[in-house]
Design a protein around this motif. Sequence first.
Motif, PDB file in Angstrom:
ATOM      1  N   GLN A   1      13.332 -16.202  55.377  1.00  0.00           N
ATOM      2  CA  GLN A   1      12.057 -16.423  54.693  1.00  0.00           C
ATOM      3  C   GLN A   1      11.384 -15.066  54.548  1.00  0.00           C
ATOM      4  OE1 GLN A   1       9.199 -19.857  55.589  1.00  0.00           O
ATOM      5  NE2 GLN A   1       8.159 -18.149  56.567  1.00  0.00           N
TER       6      GLN A   1
ATOM      7  N   ARG B   1       9.004 -27.295  55.455  1.00  0.00           N
ATOM      8  CA  ARG B   1       9.021 -26.245  56.482  1.00  0.00           C
ATOM      9  C   ARG B   1       9.807 -26.699  57.706  1.00  0.00           C
ATOM     10  NH1 ARG B   1       3.482 -24.598  59.053  1.00  0.00           N
ATOM     11  NH2 ARG B   1       4.004 -26.351  60.399  1.00  0.00           N
TER      12      ARG B   1
ATOM     13  N   TYR C   1       4.840 -29.904  51.692  1.00  0.00           N
ATOM     14  CA  TYR C   1       4.431 -29.238  52.922  1.00  0.00           C
ATOM     15  C   TYR C   1       3.797 -30.282  53.858  1.00  0.00           C
ATOM     16  CZ  TYR C   1       1.891 -26.207  56.096  1.00  0.00           C
ATOM     17  OH  TYR C   1       1.416 -25.596  57.221  1.00  0.00           O
ATOM     18  N   PRO C   2       4.049 -30.241  55.174  1.00  0.00           N
ATOM     19  CA  PRO C   2       4.908 -29.311  55.909  1.00  0.00           C
ATOM     20  C   PRO C   2       6.319 -29.841  56.163  1.00  0.00           C
ATOM     21  CG  PRO C   2       3.588 -30.526  57.469  1.00  0.00           C
ATOM     22  CD  PRO C   2       3.240 -31.085  56.105  1.00  0.00           C
TER      23      PRO C   2
ATOM     24  N   SER D   1       8.715 -23.870  52.495  1.00  0.00           N
ATOM     25  CA  SER D   1       7.700 -24.649  53.207  1.00  0.00           C
ATOM     26  C   SER D   1       7.239 -25.901  52.477  1.00  0.00           C
ATOM     27  CB  SER D   1       6.475 -23.774  53.475  1.00  0.00           C
ATOM     28  OG  SER D   1       5.771 -23.526  52.265  1.00  0.00           O
TER      29      SER D   1
ATOM     30  N   HIS E   1       2.321 -17.314  50.602  1.00  0.00           N
ATOM     31  CA  HIS E   1       1.870 -18.537  49.959  1.00  0.00           C
ATOM     32  C   HIS E   1       0.751 -18.295  48.950  1.00  0.00           C
ATOM     33  CE1 HIS E   1       3.899 -20.501  53.444  1.00  0.00           C
ATOM     34  NE2 HIS E   1       4.187 -21.391  52.516  1.00  0.00           N
TER      35      HIS E   1
END
Length: 356
Positions: free
Chosen positions: A325, A305, A301-302, A275, A184
Amino acid sequence: MTRVTPRAHDFCGRFGLERPILLAPMAGACPPSLSIAVANAGGLGACGALLMQPAAIQAWAEEVRRGTNGAFQMNLWIPDPPPRRDPAQEARLRAFLSGWGPEVAADAGDATPPDFAAQCEALIAARPPIVSSVMGLFPAGFVARLKASGIRWFANVSTVAEARAAEAAGADAVVAQGMEAGGHRGCFDAASAEAGMVGLLSLVPAVVDAVRIPVVATGGIADGRGVAAALVLGASAAQIGTGFLRCPEARLAPAWADALAQTPPEGTAVSRVFSGRAGRSIATGYVRAATAPEAPVPAPYPVQRGLTAAMRDLATRSGDIERMQAWAGQSAALARAEPAADLARALWDEACGLLG
């Protein structure tokens, strides 16, 4: 001795290290075994605690302490504001994702991270030598408690403005994350993550000139050449994530570890398709399809995800790299499949050789 090695030596003395080599705190990819190996080699271990409940944070710290007397950091994300939900858009995403894995449950996007306040309390109780932040700055009250407990604070930053803000808030060091980094993007403003990407070559000297506290360089560093370059640019240490992922102690999914060795810099991509937060991964089949013009826009986000969880879990269990991922920095192909302690020592030895 070159002019840069005293700076690295001072950093090591201040933070209890033998070598200015830091393991990056990667959520989901920092088992205790990896930190124990890096710390026993004189570097800094790390835990990405984003997804960990308080009991797991304590257990991780205890296991690492049983295996090493070396230093380590534990990292938390600063929470985003509650996401804006769009039921119609989430329905389109569930339909798209069901083509890449199991059918996505209607409530999959409701998944939430662990409670941040409880995680902060767990960090105080675990008393790691260093706590680090990403996606923003710790609240002033928590910073005061860290300092009262003798815990140092490293703030991950991606711009000069963020570095100045971190120093003003009391950070003991800043970790300057170049756009080359895997995983990230550590931007304080999630919305500007793609627009604000700065390469490490430009970011490190600018941050060094802007702050008085030590600067750690991270992003695209995976061998001694990268470590030496970071120090010449003014950094006091180098933090490495992807470069350690092929070590056996990382216990990475074999398909992911093997793919790293075959991934050129242009084989990675920054997207929000896993995500909802911008992150750099291998440009797999799923990433290419999910970023195509006709694909649905990722949820924030989240929520995203949660929506991708079933696909990601199945991909890991089945060893399917195309749906996995698979976070990766742009220097992924430089990662070596060798013991982490040997690698940590070699990185510094190679850098010292280049520095004279």
